[in-house]
Design an enzyme around this catalytic site. Structure first.
Site, short mmCIF file in Angstrom:
data_model
loop_
_atom_site.label_atom_id
_atom_site.label_comp_id
_atom_site.label_asym_id
_atom_site.label_seq_id
_atom_site.Cartn_x
_atom_site.Cartn_y
_atom_site.Cartn_z
N HIS A 135 0.84 -1.21 0.00
CA HIS A 135 0.00 0.00 0.00
C HIS A 135 0.87 1.25 0.00
O HIS A 135 0.42 2.30 0.46
CB HIS A 135 -0.94 0.04 1.22
CG HIS A 135 -1.70 -1.24 1.44
ND1 HIS A 135 -2.99 -1.44 1.02
CD2 HIS A 135 -1.32 -2.40 2.03
CE1 HIS A 135 -3.38 -2.66 1.34
NE2 HIS A 135 -2.38 -3.27 1.97
N SER B 235 13.71 22.47 -16.42
CA SER B 235 12.48 23.25 -16.60
C SER B 235 12.84 24.58 -17.27
O SER B 235 13.94 25.09 -17.09
CB SER B 235 11.85 23.51 -15.24
OG SER B 235 11.09 24.71 -15.27
#
Ligand code: ARG
Length: 458
Positions: free
Chosen positions: A158, A280
């Site tokens: 999980h 970026s």
């Protein structure tokens, strides 16, 4: 409006353009396969009694086919809309260079078995390359596993911290997954390794052709036996191959998702040198793991290509139908994307840096809770009572040494029980599979064309 004259009748230009579709472009990939297939076909026609081509005629046709292959490699061979596809383009070129002989090459053959053959020859070399690439990625992951075999890493379920594990277990899990995927690719290779040639339009011909001979000349294991099935197997074979490729993409995508997660500064488990990341345009500090993100997304591309093919096949009546042409684009795209993915992922995974200290920080006392319960079991306590006892004292659980914890997991496949050499052997076998068959194929073509192949120059 007058139709456009083609080798197979006058066709309205709009109908021609709609029906040829992308073939004029896509079939450029198939020129070489189409020529090699025709060389085998003509060789078989020359071996019949009585022969349909003399030895000399066969030699002339093959020389003309080799010439087409060379022109194609120089980028000088074109497929026009009036050709519709590679098959008629090559026939046109043959007739232009060897005249009447060129018109006889299509004897006892249809474009239906021809395209099925071309796609299998194309798939043969693509699959061998894909198997070698998947083995290379598995090899890189096994190297990573070896270098950091006993470096503790929290095992998660999980995505929550679960139990002590290792980088060795994590990396070789994906390697073993790929090795299983390679078995699927090899199974797909075996299905692909059967020749449809000579099934003609799907119902055979009233001539005593030798389908086993063409299969042998083209290094196929055997012909597809039933002529109608040879036609129906178009698309089915492509679907089997892309289903295997889909598994490769799923293994790759899950690995890629782990990488994006564990490269987050909040984890910091893994790093990549900046040349394997992208930046970026606005944020100067950014180092983005775009390769992994695109691997994840492109798994969707391959899965959708596979489903486009089954979409065409679903409920299609037996025998050739033009619908089948529409399986070509997703087939080629699925193969191309899978191979590009393997290539990029192998490159990037070979440069992953592991931060053992960051990995160690992931261990909270709770990660050792199950081990503690199992220690109580070893002392004679029933598991459920041990579970309850540990749960009641969770707050008092102490941090432990993860290195020691994983050293205690010695059974097969656990952190201290990994058999990396056996996985490395499987990877080496997969590489040898590709190499050996690749060489056999090149030898078969060289024999058929009587010139060095893939060089094509004497
Ligand atoms: N380009 C066609 C295809 O991919 C070749 C076969 C055409 N056969 C036919 N009967 N029209 O299916």
């Amino acid at each position: 409006m007058a139709g456009e004259k083609t080798l197979v009748g006058s066709i309205h230009p709009d109908v021609l353009s709609f029906t040829a579709g992308q073939d004029v472009l896509l079939d450029r990939v198939l020129v070489e396969a189409d020529c090699i297939g025709s060389a085998a076909h003509v060789t078989m026609l020359a071996a019949l009694t009585p022969p349909l081509f003399s030895a000399d005629e066969r030699t002339r046709v093959i020389a003309a086919l080799v010439d087409v292959m060379r022109r194609d490699r120089r980028g000088e061979f074109t497929i026009t809309e009036a050709d519709q596809d590679v098959h008629l383009a090559v026939e046109r070129a043959l007739t232009a260079s060897v005249g009447e002989l060129g018109k006889r090459v299509h004897t006892a053959r249809s474009r239906n078995d021809q395209v099925a053959l071309d796609l299998r020859l194309y798939a043969k070399t693509e699959l061998l390359a894909m198997i070698a690439q998947a083995a290379a990625l598995a090899g890189v992951l096994l190297d990573l596993a070896r270098r950091h075999e006993r470096v503790p890493m929290v095992g998660r379920t999980h995505l929550q911290p679960a139990m002590p594990s290792s980088v060795g277990v994590w990396a070789s899990a994906y390697a073993e997954s790929l090795l299983d995927d390679i078995e699927l690719l090899q199974g797909a290779y075996a299905q692909n390794d059967r020749s449809p040639l000579g099934s003609a339009a799907g119902y055979g011909v009233p001539l005593a052709i030798d389908r086993a001979l063409t299969a042998r000349l083209l290094d196929f294991e055997r012909p597809i036996h039933n002529v109608m099935y040879a036609s129906n197997a178009r698309g089915k074979c492509e679907s089997i191959i892309l289903n295997a490729a889909s598994q490769v993409m799923l293994s790759s995508a899950r690995l890629a998702e782990d990488m994006t997660l564990f490269m987050m500064p909040e984890f910091g488990y893994f790093r990549l040198p900046s040349q394997y990341c992208t930046g970026s345009s606005i944020m100067p500090q950014k180092q983005n793991p775009d390769v992994f993100e695109l691997v994840r997304a492109r798994s969707a591309t391959v899965l959708s290509c596979a489903s486009r093919i089954t979409g065409v096949l679903k409920g299609l009546a037996g025998g050739y139908q033009r619908d089948l042409q529409e399986t070509k684009a997703p087939f080629m795209e699925g193969i191309r994307v899978t191979r590009e993915t393997l290539r990029a992922l192998t490159l990037v995974m070979a440069h992953v840096e592991v931060d053992a200290a960051a990995l160690a920080r992931g261990f909270s006392p709770g990660v050792f809770a199950t081990d503690r319960a199992l220690a109580l079991v070893a002392g004679g306590m029933p598991f459920r009572d041990a579970y309850d006892a540990v749960k009641a004292g969770l707050a008092d659980l102490e941090q432990q040494d993860p290195t020691q914890a994983i050293a205690l997991k010695t059974h097969e496949g656990a952190p201290a029980g990994l058999d990396l050499p056996s996985l490395e052997r499987r990877a080496a076998q997969a590489t040898a599979f590709g190499d050996e068959r690749g060489r056999r194929w090149e030898r078969a073509v060289a024999d058929l064309l009587a010139i060095p192949y893939p060089r094509l120059e004497v």
